[in-house]
Design a protein around this motif. Sequence first.
Motif, mmCIF file in Angstrom:
data_model
loop_
_atom_site.group_PDB
_atom_site.id
_atom_site.type_symbol
_atom_site.label_atom_id
_atom_site.label_comp_id
_atom_site.label_asym_id
_atom_site.label_seq_id
_atom_site.Cartn_x
_atom_site.Cartn_y
_atom_site.Cartn_z
ATOM 1 N N VAL A 1 -7.780 -1.605 -3.938
ATOM 2 C CA VAL A 1 -6.750 -1.203 -2.984
ATOM 3 C C VAL A 1 -7.200 -1.496 -1.558
ATOM 4 O O VAL A 1 -6.411 -1.958 -0.723
ATOM 5 C CB VAL A 1 -6.402 0.283 -3.173
ATOM 6 N N ARG A 2 -8.457 -1.231 -1.255
ATOM 7 C CA ARG A 2 -8.960 -1.534 0.092
ATOM 8 C C ARG A 2 -8.850 -3.031 0.399
ATOM 9 O O ARG A 2 -8.482 -3.428 1.511
ATOM 10 C CB ARG A 2 -10.421 -1.070 0.220
ATOM 11 N N GLN A 3 -9.190 -3.857 -0.590
ATOM 12 C CA GLN A 3 -9.106 -5.295 -0.376
ATOM 13 C C GLN A 3 -7.668 -5.737 -0.173
ATOM 14 O O GLN A 3 -7.376 -6.607 0.651
ATOM 15 C CB GLN A 3 -9.728 -6.034 -1.563
ATOM 16 N N ARG A 4 -6.740 -5.136 -0.945
ATOM 17 C CA ARG A 4 -5.327 -5.507 -0.796
ATOM 18 C C ARG A 4 -4.815 -5.126 0.586
ATOM 19 O O ARG A 4 -4.050 -5.870 1.196
ATOM 20 C CB ARG A 4 -4.481 -4.824 -1.875
ATOM 21 N N VAL B 1 4.382 -1.426 -4.620
ATOM 22 C CA VAL B 1 3.850 -2.696 -5.113
ATOM 23 C C VAL B 1 2.416 -2.516 -5.605
ATOM 24 O O VAL B 1 2.035 -2.989 -6.684
ATOM 25 C CB VAL B 1 3.916 -3.767 -4.004
ATOM 26 N N LEU B 2 1.606 -1.818 -4.822
ATOM 27 C CA LEU B 2 0.222 -1.590 -5.224
ATOM 28 C C LEU B 2 0.139 -0.752 -6.496
ATOM 29 O O LEU B 2 -0.733 -0.969 -7.337
ATOM 30 C CB LEU B 2 -0.542 -0.897 -4.097
ATOM 31 N N PHE B 3 1.047 0.228 -6.625
ATOM 32 C CA PHE B 3 1.027 1.071 -7.819
ATOM 33 C C PHE B 3 1.264 0.250 -9.078
ATOM 34 O O PHE B 3 0.613 0.464 -10.106
ATOM 35 C CB PHE B 3 2.071 2.173 -7.695
ATOM 36 N N VAL B 4 2.209 -0.694 -8.995
ATOM 37 C CA VAL B 4 2.462 -1.558 -10.150
ATOM 38 C C VAL B 4 1.227 -2.379 -10.476
ATOM 39 O O VAL B 4 0.856 -2.560 -11.650
ATOM 40 C CB VAL B 4 3.674 -2.466 -9.875
ATOM 41 N N GLU B 5 0.544 -2.867 -9.441
ATOM 42 C CA GLU B 5 -0.638 -3.706 -9.665
ATOM 43 C C GLU B 5 -1.783 -2.911 -10.290
ATOM 44 O O GLU B 5 -2.430 -3.378 -11.239
ATOM 45 C CB GLU B 5 -1.073 -4.338 -8.343
ATOM 46 N N VAL B 6 -2.051 -1.701 -9.764
ATOM 47 C CA VAL B 6 -3.167 -0.925 -10.316
ATOM 48 C C VAL B 6 -2.814 -0.378 -11.699
ATOM 49 O O VAL B 6 -3.709 -0.175 -12.540
ATOM 50 C CB VAL B 6 -3.562 0.223 -9.364
ATOM 51 N N ALA B 7 -1.508 -0.144 -11.948
ATOM 52 C CA ALA B 7 -1.112 0.279 -13.291
ATOM 53 C C ALA B 7 -1.390 -0.818 -14.311
ATOM 54 O O ALA B 7 -1.807 -0.548 -15.441
ATOM 55 C CB ALA B 7 0.369 0.660 -13.305
ATOM 56 N N GLU B 8 -1.180 -2.060 -13.903
ATOM 57 C CA GLU B 8 -1.498 -3.178 -14.794
ATOM 58 C C GLU B 8 -2.999 -3.311 -15.002
ATOM 59 O O GLU B 8 -3.447 -3.841 -16.025
ATOM 60 C CB GLU B 8 -0.921 -4.476 -14.219
ATOM 61 N N ARG C 1 -2.482 7.361 -14.010
ATOM 62 C CA ARG C 1 -1.888 8.525 -13.368
ATOM 63 C C ARG C 1 -0.518 8.167 -12.783
ATOM 64 O O ARG C 1 -0.104 7.012 -12.767
ATOM 65 C CB ARG C 1 -2.819 9.070 -12.286
ATOM 66 N N SER C 2 0.161 9.178 -12.260
ATOM 67 C CA SER C 2 1.523 8.997 -11.758
ATOM 68 C C SER C 2 1.518 8.394 -10.359
ATOM 69 O O SER C 2 0.477 8.329 -9.684
ATOM 70 C CB SER C 2 2.255 10.340 -11.732
ATOM 71 N N TYR C 3 2.712 7.995 -9.925
ATOM 72 C CA TYR C 3 2.850 7.430 -8.582
ATOM 73 C C TYR C 3 2.532 8.457 -7.495
ATOM 74 O O TYR C 3 1.844 8.119 -6.519
ATOM 75 C CB TYR C 3 4.267 6.875 -8.402
ATOM 76 N N PRO C 4 2.996 9.742 -7.599
ATOM 77 C CA PRO C 4 2.587 10.716 -6.573
ATOM 78 C C PRO C 4 1.076 10.909 -6.501
ATOM 79 O O PRO C 4 0.524 11.104 -5.407
ATOM 80 C CB PRO C 4 3.295 12.005 -7.032
ATOM 81 N N THR C 5 0.396 10.867 -7.636
ATOM 82 C CA THR C 5 -1.067 10.966 -7.615
ATOM 83 C C THR C 5 -1.678 9.785 -6.881
ATOM 84 O O THR C 5 -2.640 9.924 -6.121
ATOM 85 C CB THR C 5 -1.612 11.037 -9.052
ATOM 86 N N PHE C 6 -1.098 8.603 -7.096
ATOM 87 C CA PHE C 6 -1.599 7.399 -6.433
ATOM 88 C C PHE C 6 -1.416 7.486 -4.927
ATOM 89 O O PHE C 6 -2.343 7.223 -4.156
ATOM 90 C CB PHE C 6 -0.875 6.184 -7.002
ATOM 91 N N THR C 7 -0.227 7.857 -4.480
ATOM 92 C CA THR C 7 0.020 7.936 -3.030
ATOM 93 C C THR C 7 -0.798 9.055 -2.394
ATOM 94 O O THR C 7 -1.213 8.936 -1.230
ATOM 95 C CB THR C 7 1.511 8.156 -2.764
ATOM 96 N N THR D 1 12.149 -8.301 0.460
ATOM 97 C CA THR D 1 11.033 -8.911 1.182
ATOM 98 C C THR D 1 9.699 -8.295 0.790
ATOM 99 O O THR D 1 8.712 -9.004 0.550
ATOM 100 C CB THR D 1 11.251 -8.771 2.696
ATOM 101 N N GLN D 2 9.677 -6.959 0.722
ATOM 102 C CA GLN D 2 8.407 -6.279 0.476
ATOM 103 C C GLN D 2 8.032 -6.224 -0.997
ATOM 104 O O GLN D 2 6.860 -6.358 -1.348
ATOM 105 C CB GLN D 2 8.470 -4.851 1.046
ATOM 106 N N ARG D 3 9.024 -6.016 -1.878
ATOM 107 C CA ARG D 3 8.708 -5.835 -3.287
ATOM 108 C C ARG D 3 8.675 -7.143 -4.066
ATOM 109 O O ARG D 3 7.971 -7.253 -5.066
ATOM 110 C CB ARG D 3 9.736 -4.886 -3.936
ATOM 111 N N TRP D 4 9.457 -8.134 -3.626
ATOM 112 C CA TRP D 4 9.498 -9.384 -4.378
ATOM 113 C C TRP D 4 8.799 -10.515 -3.641
ATOM 114 O O TRP D 4 7.819 -11.079 -4.125
ATOM 115 C CB TRP D 4 10.946 -9.787 -4.680
ATOM 116 N N TRP D 5 9.270 -10.845 -2.449
ATOM 117 C CA TRP D 5 8.791 -12.043 -1.769
ATOM 118 C C TRP D 5 7.309 -11.964 -1.415
ATOM 119 O O TRP D 5 6.574 -12.943 -1.539
ATOM 120 C CB TRP D 5 9.607 -12.291 -0.504
ATOM 121 N N ARG D 6 6.844 -10.802 -1.006
ATOM 122 C CA ARG D 6 5.470 -10.683 -0.518
ATOM 123 C C ARG D 6 4.447 -11.023 -1.606
ATOM 124 O O ARG D 6 3.358 -11.515 -1.303
ATOM 125 C CB ARG D 6 5.238 -9.267 0.019
#
Length: 427
Positions: free
Chosen positions: A55-58, A69-76, A81-87, A234-239
Amino acid sequence: MEITALRKRGWSISAIARHVGHDRKTVKAYLNGERQPGVRQKTTVDPFDQFEPYVRQRFTDDPHVWATVLFVEVAELGFERSYPTFTRALRARDLRPHCEACASSKGRAHVDIDHPPGEEIQWDWLELGDTPWGTKLYVLVGALSHSGKFRAWCSDSDDQAHLIVGIHEILSRLGGTPKRWRVDRMATVIVPGSARVQRSFVPVAKHYGAGVDPCPPRHGNRKGVVEATIKFITQRWWRTARIDSLEAAQVSLDDFSVNVGDLRRRHGTTSTVAELAATEQLLGLPPVAYPADVTVTRKVADNALVSVWGNHYSTPPGLVGTDVGVRWRFGSDTLDIVSPAGSLVVSHRVAPRGAHRTVRLPEHTAALEKVVLGEFNSDRPCPTKPNRPPSDAALAIAAEIVGDQAAASPVIDLAVYQRVIEGGEAS
Protein backbone atom coordinates in the motif's frame (compact mmCIF):
# COMPACT_ATOMS: atom_id res chain seq x y z
CA MET A 1 -0.98 10.07 36.87
CA GLU A 2 -1.29 8.41 40.27
CA ILE A 3 1.47 5.86 39.77
CA THR A 4 3.76 8.56 38.42
CA ALA A 5 3.09 10.76 41.45
CA LEU A 6 3.64 7.86 43.86
CA ARG A 7 6.90 6.98 42.13
CA LYS A 8 8.12 10.54 42.55
CA ARG A 9 7.36 10.29 46.26
CA GLY A 10 9.75 7.35 46.49
CA TRP A 11 7.32 4.45 46.47
CA SER A 12 8.63 1.16 45.19
CA ILE A 13 7.08 -0.54 42.17
CA SER A 14 5.76 -3.35 44.33
CA ALA A 15 4.11 -0.90 46.73
CA ILE A 16 2.53 1.01 43.84
CA ALA A 17 1.28 -2.24 42.28
CA ARG A 18 -0.38 -3.29 45.56
CA HIS A 19 -1.91 0.16 45.98
CA VAL A 20 -3.45 0.45 42.46
CA GLY A 21 -4.30 -3.27 42.16
CA HIS A 22 -2.26 -4.02 39.03
CA ASP A 23 0.60 -6.31 38.18
CA ARG A 24 4.17 -5.12 38.82
CA LYS A 25 5.10 -5.57 35.13
CA THR A 26 2.16 -3.41 34.09
CA VAL A 27 3.15 -0.63 36.46
CA LYS A 28 6.76 -0.83 35.35
CA ALA A 29 5.76 -0.65 31.65
CA TYR A 30 3.74 2.52 32.25
CA LEU A 31 6.55 4.13 34.24
CA ASN A 32 9.11 3.28 31.54
CA GLY A 33 6.85 4.70 28.77
CA GLU A 34 6.42 1.34 27.10
CA ARG A 35 2.62 1.60 27.35
CA GLN A 36 0.19 4.52 27.14
CA PRO A 37 -3.02 5.02 29.08
CA GLY A 38 -6.14 4.23 27.04
CA VAL A 39 -4.21 2.24 24.40
CA ARG A 40 -4.66 -1.48 24.68
CA GLN A 41 -1.73 -3.68 23.82
CA LYS A 42 -2.29 -5.95 20.83
CA THR A 43 -2.47 -9.63 21.58
CA THR A 44 -2.70 -10.77 17.93
CA VAL A 45 -0.83 -9.96 14.73
CA ASP A 46 -2.48 -7.29 12.62
CA PRO A 47 -3.35 -8.90 9.24
CA PHE A 48 -2.71 -5.57 7.54
CA ASP A 49 1.01 -5.67 8.43
CA GLN A 50 2.00 -7.83 5.48
CA PHE A 51 0.12 -5.61 3.02
CA GLU A 52 1.39 -2.28 4.35
CA PRO A 53 4.55 -2.20 2.17
CA TYR A 54 2.45 -2.76 -0.96
CA VAL A 55 0.00 0.00 0.00
CA ARG A 56 2.84 2.41 0.78
CA GLN A 57 4.39 1.73 -2.61
CA ARG A 58 1.06 2.25 -4.37
CA PHE A 59 0.66 5.61 -2.62
CA THR A 60 4.21 6.51 -3.65
CA ASP A 61 3.36 5.69 -7.26
CA ASP A 62 -0.04 7.40 -7.17
CA PRO A 63 -0.93 9.52 -4.10
CA HIS A 64 -4.52 10.00 -5.30
CA VAL A 65 -5.48 6.38 -5.94
CA TRP A 66 -8.84 5.59 -4.37
CA ALA A 67 -9.06 3.37 -1.31
CA THR A 68 -11.70 1.26 -3.06
CA VAL A 69 -9.22 0.51 -5.82
CA LEU A 70 -6.51 -0.44 -3.34
CA PHE A 71 -8.96 -2.62 -1.39
CA VAL A 72 -9.72 -4.65 -4.51
CA GLU A 73 -5.99 -5.06 -5.17
CA VAL A 74 -5.08 -6.18 -1.64
CA ALA A 75 -8.11 -8.48 -1.56
CA GLU A 76 -6.73 -10.21 -4.63
CA LEU A 77 -3.42 -10.52 -2.77
CA GLY A 78 -5.10 -12.29 0.15
CA PHE A 79 -6.42 -9.58 2.50
CA GLU A 80 -9.54 -11.14 4.05
CA ARG A 81 -10.84 -8.33 6.27
CA SER A 82 -13.62 -5.90 5.39
CA TYR A 83 -13.36 -2.58 3.61
CA PRO A 84 -13.98 -0.53 6.82
CA THR A 85 -11.13 -2.44 8.49
CA PHE A 86 -8.91 -1.61 5.52
CA THR A 87 -9.70 2.11 5.55
CA ARG A 88 -9.31 2.23 9.34
CA ALA A 89 -5.79 0.86 8.92
CA LEU A 90 -5.03 3.50 6.29
CA ARG A 91 -6.12 6.29 8.64
CA ALA A 92 -4.45 4.85 11.74
CA ARG A 93 -1.11 4.52 9.97
CA ASP A 94 -1.51 7.79 8.06
CA LEU A 95 -0.45 6.12 4.81
CA ARG A 96 -1.93 8.52 2.26
CA PRO A 97 0.50 11.38 1.43
CA HIS A 98 -0.68 14.91 2.04
CA CYS A 99 -1.56 16.98 -1.05
CA GLU A 100 -1.68 20.69 -0.35
CA ALA A 101 -3.42 21.51 -3.63
CA CYS A 102 -6.29 19.13 -2.89
CA ALA A 103 -6.48 20.05 0.78
CA SER A 104 -6.89 23.73 -0.04
CA SER A 105 -9.89 23.19 -2.34
CA LYS A 106 -13.24 24.12 -0.89
CA GLY A 107 -16.70 22.82 -1.70
CA ARG A 108 -19.73 24.77 -2.77
CA ALA A 109 -23.24 24.88 -1.41
CA HIS A 110 -25.53 22.44 -3.18
CA VAL A 111 -29.02 21.03 -3.02
CA ASP A 112 -30.26 17.57 -3.93
CA ILE A 113 -32.50 17.60 -7.01
CA ASP A 114 -35.30 15.08 -7.33
CA HIS A 115 -34.99 12.98 -10.50
CA PRO A 116 -38.08 10.88 -11.32
CA PRO A 117 -37.38 7.46 -12.86
CA GLY A 118 -36.98 7.52 -16.62
CA GLU A 119 -37.05 11.31 -16.78
CA GLU A 120 -33.47 12.40 -17.52
CA ILE A 121 -30.06 11.31 -18.73
CA GLN A 122 -26.97 13.50 -18.42
CA TRP A 123 -24.25 13.63 -21.09
CA ASP A 124 -20.65 14.77 -20.93
CA TRP A 125 -17.24 14.07 -22.48
CA LEU A 126 -14.25 12.69 -20.60
CA GLU A 127 -11.03 13.71 -22.35
CA LEU A 128 -7.97 11.55 -21.70
CA GLY A 129 -4.68 12.70 -23.20
CA ASP A 130 -2.13 10.32 -21.68
CA THR A 131 -3.01 7.05 -23.42
CA PRO A 132 -0.75 3.99 -23.86
CA TRP A 133 -1.18 4.15 -27.66
CA GLY A 134 -0.19 7.82 -27.91
CA THR A 135 -3.37 9.47 -29.24
CA LYS A 136 -6.05 11.31 -27.32
CA LEU A 137 -9.08 9.35 -26.14
CA TYR A 138 -12.55 10.86 -25.87
CA VAL A 139 -15.09 9.01 -23.72
CA LEU A 140 -18.75 10.01 -24.00
CA VAL A 141 -20.55 9.22 -20.73
CA GLY A 142 -24.31 8.94 -20.35
CA ALA A 143 -25.69 8.57 -16.81
CA LEU A 144 -29.34 8.13 -15.81
CA SER A 145 -30.12 10.83 -13.25
CA HIS A 146 -32.46 8.70 -11.08
CA SER A 147 -30.50 5.47 -10.71
CA GLY A 148 -26.99 6.59 -11.62
CA LYS A 149 -26.65 3.75 -14.13
CA PHE A 150 -24.16 4.72 -16.83
CA ARG A 151 -22.68 3.50 -20.05
CA ALA A 152 -19.80 5.01 -22.01
CA TRP A 153 -18.48 5.08 -25.57
CA CYS A 154 -14.82 5.46 -26.54
CA SER A 155 -14.02 7.63 -29.55
CA ASP A 156 -11.06 9.29 -31.23
CA SER A 157 -12.94 12.58 -31.72
CA ASP A 158 -15.58 14.66 -29.95
CA ASP A 159 -17.17 16.31 -33.00
CA GLN A 160 -20.92 16.20 -33.56
CA ALA A 161 -20.88 13.10 -35.75
CA HIS A 162 -18.96 11.08 -33.15
CA LEU A 163 -21.26 12.49 -30.46
CA ILE A 164 -24.32 11.18 -32.31
CA VAL A 165 -22.72 7.77 -32.76
CA GLY A 166 -21.82 7.65 -29.07
CA ILE A 167 -25.34 8.65 -27.99
CA HIS A 168 -26.90 5.82 -29.98
CA GLU A 169 -24.36 3.27 -28.74
CA ILE A 170 -24.93 4.27 -25.11
CA LEU A 171 -28.73 4.30 -25.41
CA SER A 172 -28.57 0.85 -27.00
CA ARG A 173 -26.60 -0.40 -24.00
CA LEU A 174 -29.10 1.19 -21.60
CA GLY A 175 -32.06 -0.31 -23.45
CA GLY A 176 -33.84 2.95 -24.29
CA THR A 177 -33.82 6.70 -23.80
CA PRO A 178 -35.25 8.93 -21.04
CA LYS A 179 -37.55 11.81 -21.95
CA ARG A 180 -34.96 14.55 -21.45
CA TRP A 181 -31.28 14.89 -22.33
CA ARG A 182 -29.28 17.12 -19.99
CA VAL A 183 -26.04 18.53 -21.48
CA ASP A 184 -23.57 21.22 -20.59
CA ARG A 185 -22.96 23.99 -23.08
CA MET A 186 -20.94 21.88 -25.53
CA ALA A 187 -20.74 23.64 -28.90
CA THR A 188 -21.82 20.51 -30.79
CA VAL A 189 -25.26 20.67 -29.08
CA ILE A 190 -25.81 24.21 -27.79
CA VAL A 191 -25.16 27.45 -29.69
CA PRO A 192 -22.25 29.15 -27.84
CA GLY A 193 -23.37 32.07 -25.70
CA SER A 194 -27.03 31.05 -25.71
CA ALA A 195 -29.44 28.35 -24.55
CA ARG A 196 -30.54 27.42 -28.08
CA VAL A 197 -29.98 23.95 -29.48
CA GLN A 198 -27.81 23.76 -32.59
CA ARG A 199 -29.91 23.54 -35.74
CA SER A 200 -27.90 20.52 -36.88
CA PHE A 201 -28.66 18.71 -33.62
CA VAL A 202 -32.42 19.31 -33.56
CA PRO A 203 -33.17 16.42 -35.99
CA VAL A 204 -31.13 14.09 -33.77
CA ALA A 205 -33.25 14.81 -30.69
CA LYS A 206 -36.45 14.49 -32.75
CA HIS A 207 -35.26 11.17 -34.16
CA TYR A 208 -35.04 9.72 -30.63
CA GLY A 209 -38.08 11.59 -29.30
CA ALA A 210 -36.17 13.37 -26.51
CA GLY A 211 -35.96 16.95 -25.34
CA VAL A 212 -32.66 18.74 -24.78
CA ASP A 213 -32.02 20.77 -21.62
CA PRO A 214 -28.82 22.84 -21.34
CA CYS A 215 -27.27 23.43 -17.94
CA PRO A 216 -27.49 27.00 -16.59
CA PRO A 217 -24.35 29.07 -17.17
CA ARG A 218 -21.58 28.41 -14.65
CA HIS A 219 -23.64 25.72 -12.91
CA GLY A 220 -21.85 22.52 -13.82
CA ASN A 221 -23.13 20.87 -10.64
CA ARG A 222 -26.60 20.83 -12.24
CA LYS A 223 -25.39 17.71 -14.00
CA GLY A 224 -23.71 16.34 -10.90
CA VAL A 225 -24.71 12.75 -11.67
CA VAL A 226 -22.57 12.52 -14.79
CA GLU A 227 -19.80 14.58 -13.17
CA ALA A 228 -19.62 12.09 -10.30
CA THR A 229 -19.74 9.23 -12.82
CA ILE A 230 -16.81 10.68 -14.76
CA LYS A 231 -14.81 10.95 -11.55
CA PHE A 232 -15.73 7.35 -10.73
CA ILE A 233 -14.67 6.13 -14.19
CA THR A 234 -11.41 8.08 -14.06
CA GLN A 235 -10.36 6.88 -10.62
CA ARG A 236 -11.74 3.33 -10.56
CA TRP A 237 -11.25 2.30 -14.18
CA TRP A 238 -8.89 4.51 -16.16
CA ARG A 239 -6.22 4.96 -13.49
CA THR A 240 -5.47 1.21 -13.34
CA ALA A 241 -6.84 -0.07 -16.69
CA ARG A 242 -4.50 -2.36 -18.64
CA ILE A 243 -5.29 -1.51 -22.26
CA ASP A 244 -3.29 -0.87 -25.41
CA SER A 245 -5.81 0.44 -27.94
CA LEU A 246 -9.10 2.28 -28.29
CA GLU A 247 -10.91 -0.97 -29.05
CA ALA A 248 -9.46 -2.66 -25.95
CA ALA A 249 -10.51 0.37 -23.90
CA GLN A 250 -14.12 -0.05 -25.08
CA VAL A 251 -14.22 -3.73 -24.16
CA SER A 252 -12.71 -3.04 -20.74
CA LEU A 253 -15.04 -0.11 -20.07
CA ASP A 254 -18.16 -2.11 -21.03
CA ASP A 255 -17.14 -4.85 -18.62
CA PHE A 256 -16.41 -2.32 -15.88
CA SER A 257 -19.78 -0.60 -16.33
CA VAL A 258 -21.70 -3.84 -15.83
CA ASN A 259 -19.62 -5.69 -13.25
CA VAL A 260 -18.55 -2.74 -11.12
CA GLY A 261 -20.70 0.29 -11.95
CA ASP A 262 -24.07 -1.46 -11.72
CA LEU A 263 -23.22 -3.07 -8.37
CA ARG A 264 -22.59 0.22 -6.55
CA ARG A 265 -24.84 1.25 -3.71
CA ARG A 266 -26.71 4.38 -4.67
CA HIS A 267 -25.93 7.21 -2.27
CA GLY A 268 -28.61 7.57 0.41
CA THR A 269 -30.25 4.21 -0.32
CA THR A 270 -29.69 0.55 0.34
CA SER A 271 -30.34 -0.40 -3.30
CA THR A 272 -27.77 -0.98 -5.99
CA VAL A 273 -27.64 1.02 -9.18
CA ALA A 274 -28.93 -1.95 -11.16
CA GLU A 275 -31.93 -2.36 -8.82
CA LEU A 276 -32.88 1.30 -9.16
CA ALA A 277 -32.36 1.22 -12.93
CA ALA A 278 -34.90 -1.61 -13.20
CA THR A 279 -37.61 0.85 -12.09
CA GLU A 280 -36.87 3.34 -14.87
CA GLN A 281 -39.30 3.16 -17.77
CA LEU A 282 -37.28 4.26 -20.80
CA LEU A 283 -38.64 5.15 -24.19
CA GLY A 284 -37.97 2.69 -26.99
CA LEU A 285 -35.29 3.46 -29.56
CA PRO A 286 -36.08 4.03 -33.25
CA PRO A 287 -35.55 1.00 -35.52
CA VAL A 288 -32.54 2.61 -37.19
CA ALA A 289 -29.82 4.91 -35.91
CA TYR A 290 -29.64 8.56 -36.93
CA PRO A 291 -27.61 8.67 -40.18
CA ALA A 292 -24.68 10.75 -39.01
CA ASP A 293 -21.79 11.17 -41.46
CA VAL A 294 -18.53 10.34 -39.69
CA THR A 295 -15.23 11.46 -41.20
CA VAL A 296 -11.75 10.63 -39.90
CA THR A 297 -8.26 11.10 -41.32
CA ARG A 298 -5.81 8.22 -41.55
CA LYS A 299 -2.29 7.72 -42.98
CA VAL A 300 -1.80 4.90 -45.48
CA ALA A 301 0.77 2.44 -44.15
CA ASP A 302 3.64 0.88 -46.13
CA ASN A 303 1.47 -2.17 -46.85
CA ALA A 304 -1.18 0.10 -48.45
CA LEU A 305 -3.61 -0.45 -45.55
CA VAL A 306 -5.59 2.08 -43.53
CA SER A 307 -6.32 1.35 -39.86
CA VAL A 308 -9.88 2.23 -38.83
CA TRP A 309 -11.50 1.20 -35.50
CA GLY A 310 -9.45 -1.94 -35.01
CA ASN A 311 -9.55 -3.15 -38.64
CA HIS A 312 -7.46 -2.56 -41.78
CA TYR A 313 -8.76 -1.60 -45.23
CA SER A 314 -6.79 -1.65 -48.48
CA THR A 315 -5.99 1.24 -50.83
CA PRO A 316 -4.07 1.45 -54.13
CA PRO A 317 -0.30 1.30 -53.49
CA GLY A 318 0.15 4.76 -54.97
CA LEU A 319 -1.33 6.30 -51.80
CA VAL A 320 1.27 4.85 -49.43
CA GLY A 321 2.43 7.51 -46.96
CA THR A 322 -0.39 9.99 -47.70
CA ASP A 323 -3.25 11.10 -45.47
CA VAL A 324 -6.64 9.96 -46.74
CA GLY A 325 -10.16 10.57 -45.49
CA VAL A 326 -12.44 7.78 -44.28
CA ARG A 327 -16.15 8.56 -44.60
CA TRP A 328 -18.85 6.42 -43.04
CA ARG A 329 -22.57 6.96 -42.59
CA PHE A 330 -23.61 5.63 -39.18
CA GLY A 331 -25.74 2.55 -39.68
CA SER A 332 -24.37 1.83 -43.14
CA ASP A 333 -22.43 -1.36 -43.90
CA THR A 334 -19.89 0.35 -46.18
CA LEU A 335 -17.21 2.99 -45.72
CA ASP A 336 -15.51 5.16 -48.35
CA ILE A 337 -11.85 6.09 -48.58
CA VAL A 338 -11.24 9.40 -50.34
CA SER A 339 -8.02 10.94 -51.64
CA PRO A 340 -6.49 14.14 -50.25
CA ALA A 341 -8.24 15.96 -53.12
CA GLY A 342 -11.61 14.59 -51.98
CA SER A 343 -12.26 12.10 -54.77
CA LEU A 344 -13.55 8.61 -54.00
CA VAL A 345 -10.79 6.00 -54.03
CA VAL A 346 -12.51 2.81 -52.87
CA SER A 347 -15.50 1.55 -50.89
CA HIS A 348 -15.25 -1.33 -48.42
CA ARG A 349 -17.66 -3.43 -46.39
CA VAL A 350 -17.42 -2.41 -42.74
CA ALA A 351 -15.98 -5.06 -40.42
CA PRO A 352 -17.15 -5.19 -36.78
CA ARG A 353 -15.35 -2.69 -34.60
CA GLY A 354 -12.28 -4.21 -32.96
CA ALA A 355 -12.46 -7.45 -35.01
CA HIS A 356 -8.82 -7.05 -36.20
CA ARG A 357 -9.75 -7.98 -39.76
CA THR A 358 -7.91 -7.04 -42.94
CA VAL A 359 -10.25 -6.12 -45.78
CA ARG A 360 -8.26 -6.06 -49.04
CA LEU A 361 -9.65 -5.99 -52.56
CA PRO A 362 -8.09 -8.45 -55.07
CA GLU A 363 -7.08 -5.65 -57.45
CA HIS A 364 -5.27 -3.87 -54.61
CA THR A 365 -3.43 -7.07 -53.74
CA ALA A 366 -2.35 -7.58 -57.35
CA ALA A 367 -1.22 -3.97 -57.72
CA LEU A 368 0.78 -4.12 -54.49
CA GLU A 369 2.48 -7.36 -55.53
CA LYS A 370 3.40 -5.82 -58.86
CA VAL A 371 5.00 -2.83 -57.17
CA VAL A 372 6.89 -4.98 -54.67
CA LEU A 373 8.13 -7.46 -57.28
CA GLY A 374 9.16 -4.63 -59.59
CA GLU A 375 11.59 -3.40 -56.96
CA PHE A 376 13.38 -6.75 -56.76
CA ASN A 377 16.80 -7.09 -58.55
CA SER A 378 17.51 -10.49 -60.10
CA ASP A 379 21.15 -9.71 -61.03
CA ARG A 380 23.81 -11.93 -59.49
CA PRO A 381 25.83 -10.28 -56.71
CA CYS A 382 29.32 -9.03 -57.45
CA PRO A 383 31.98 -11.80 -57.38
CA THR A 384 34.16 -11.74 -54.29
CA LYS A 385 37.31 -13.52 -55.65
CA PRO A 386 38.24 -11.98 -59.03
CA ASN A 387 41.75 -11.27 -60.39
CA ARG A 388 41.84 -7.64 -61.36
CA PRO A 389 45.36 -6.13 -61.42
CA PRO A 390 45.85 -2.37 -61.91
CA SER A 391 44.57 -1.26 -65.31
CA ASP A 392 46.56 0.74 -67.86
CA ALA A 393 44.77 3.90 -66.77
CA ALA A 394 45.73 3.25 -63.15
CA LEU A 395 49.31 2.59 -64.13
CA ALA A 396 49.42 5.86 -66.11
CA ILE A 397 48.21 7.79 -63.06
CA ALA A 398 50.80 6.01 -60.93
CA ALA A 399 53.53 7.02 -63.41
CA GLU A 400 52.53 10.66 -63.08
CA ILE A 401 52.69 10.41 -59.32
CA VAL A 402 56.19 8.86 -59.14
CA GLY A 403 57.60 10.97 -61.94
CA ASP A 404 60.63 9.45 -63.75
CA GLN A 405 60.37 6.15 -61.94
CA ALA A 406 59.01 3.31 -63.96
CA ALA A 407 55.42 2.56 -63.18
CA ALA A 408 54.79 -0.30 -65.52
CA SER A 409 54.00 -2.49 -62.55
CA PRO A 410 54.14 -2.16 -58.77
CA VAL A 411 57.50 -3.17 -57.31
CA ILE A 412 57.49 -4.89 -53.93
CA ASP A 413 60.82 -4.43 -52.12
CA LEU A 414 61.12 -6.95 -49.27
CA ALA A 415 64.02 -4.97 -47.82
CA VAL A 416 61.55 -2.30 -46.81
CA TYR A 417 59.59 -4.82 -44.77
CA GLN A 418 62.82 -6.10 -43.20
CA ARG A 419 63.77 -2.58 -42.06
CA VAL A 420 60.32 -2.07 -40.55
CA ILE A 421 60.56 -5.33 -38.66
CA GLU A 422 64.06 -4.59 -37.35
CA GLY A 423 63.03 -1.09 -36.32
CA GLY A 424 60.04 -2.50 -34.43
CA GLU A 425 62.24 -5.01 -32.57
CA ALA A 426 64.69 -2.30 -31.66
CA SER A 427 61.96 -0.13 -30.24
